[in-house]
Design an enzyme around this catalytic site. Structure first.
Site, short mmCIF file in Angstrom:
data_model
loop_
_atom_site.label_atom_id
_atom_site.label_comp_id
_atom_site.label_asym_id
_atom_site.label_seq_id
_atom_site.Cartn_x
_atom_site.Cartn_y
_atom_site.Cartn_z
N HIS A 194 -22.55 26.91 -20.89
CA HIS A 194 -22.38 27.60 -22.16
C HIS A 194 -22.01 29.07 -21.95
O HIS A 194 -22.51 29.72 -21.04
CB HIS A 194 -23.69 27.51 -22.96
CG HIS A 194 -23.60 28.01 -24.36
ND1 HIS A 194 -22.97 27.31 -25.36
CD2 HIS A 194 -24.04 29.15 -24.93
CE1 HIS A 194 -23.05 27.98 -26.48
NE2 HIS A 194 -23.69 29.11 -26.25
N ASP A 241 -22.43 22.30 -20.57
CA ASP A 241 -23.08 23.13 -21.59
C ASP A 241 -24.48 22.59 -21.89
O ASP A 241 -24.64 21.47 -22.39
CB ASP A 241 -22.24 23.13 -22.87
CG ASP A 241 -22.63 24.23 -23.84
OD1 ASP A 241 -23.83 24.57 -23.91
OD2 ASP A 241 -21.73 24.74 -24.53
#
Length: 231
Positions: free
Chosen positions: A200, A169
């Site tokens: 993400h 992420d």
């Protein structure tokens, strides 16, 4: 499939999108938005939860900044607007609005009194804070941004919490992930799932980093978690 209802606060009223299950009363789930408002992705998630038997509600948490935001992640202009909205958004007030949403849906004739929450991105941080600050019965946080800055509240974490963390992420770097795990690993009421290789918003359909298999895995884990804690 859904309907709009109004939620009352001391500062004014705001709208929420509600999807009702085939049978009621049922447990409710508050769907906490990303930075793109109550858009089609959020409405689809809300509808999907209703299809699983939950009374689902997605409040317009940006209402104090700009009511009715409904944008996508498909253009640079929309991303710029989304980040501007996020920067103008007051997290503490947002959690109070989530509590108002919980209070409202808990009193709905279609609710059996149990209320959970699931949040994504900005909503993932808000889901963590829902578990520490509200009387929700359980919360699920997908790739929550900024949780590492809120871990002082972990001592007040009395509600069951599930977290889905994308290992790659770009908004939650590995250092932040390590801090989160250090603070929360070992807590009896916390489950943390990490998704190797994922970035993400891996569970956002149509998004750049969407992964169908891991989105399905996370969704199945979340549903099992809600079945355990909401019935």
């Amino acid at each position: 499939m859904g309907e709009r209802i109004s939620i009352t606060t001391p500062d004014g009223n705001f709208d929420a999108y509600v999807a009702r299950p085939a049978q009621s009363p049922a447990a409710a789930v508050v769907v906490i938005q990303e930075i793109f408002g109550v858009n089609q992705v959020m409405r689809d998630i809300t509808d999907g939860l209703a299809g699983q038997g939950y009374l689902a509600i997605c409040p317009d948490l940006f209402w104090r900044v700009e009511p009715g935001v409904d944008i996508t992640d498909q253009s640079e202009a929309e991303w710029k607007k989304a980040f501007a909205l996020m920067n103008a958004f007051g997290v503490d007030q947002g959690v109070k609005d989530i509590q108002a949403t919980i209070d409202t849906i808990r009193q709905d004739p279609g609710c059996n009194g149990k209320v959970g929450a699931v949040g994504f991105c900005l909503g993932g941080q808000l889901a963590f804070l829902t578990a520490t600050r509200t009387d929700a019965d359980a919360a699920v946080a997908y790739y929550g941004v900024g949780i590492e800055n809120r871990l002082g509240e972990a001592e007040g974490l009395s509600r069951p919490l599930m977290m889905h963390i994308a290992e790659e992420d770009k908004f939650v770097p590995k250092e932040a992930q390590a801090v989160i795990r250090q603070a929360l690993d070992g807590k009896a009421n916390v489950q943390i799932h990490t998704y190797p290789g994922r970035d993400h918003a891996f569970a956002r359909p149509g998004g750049e980093h969407y992964d169908a298999a891991d989105a399905q895995a996370a969704g199945e884990r979340s549903l099992a978690f809600f079945q355990t804690h909401l019935g």
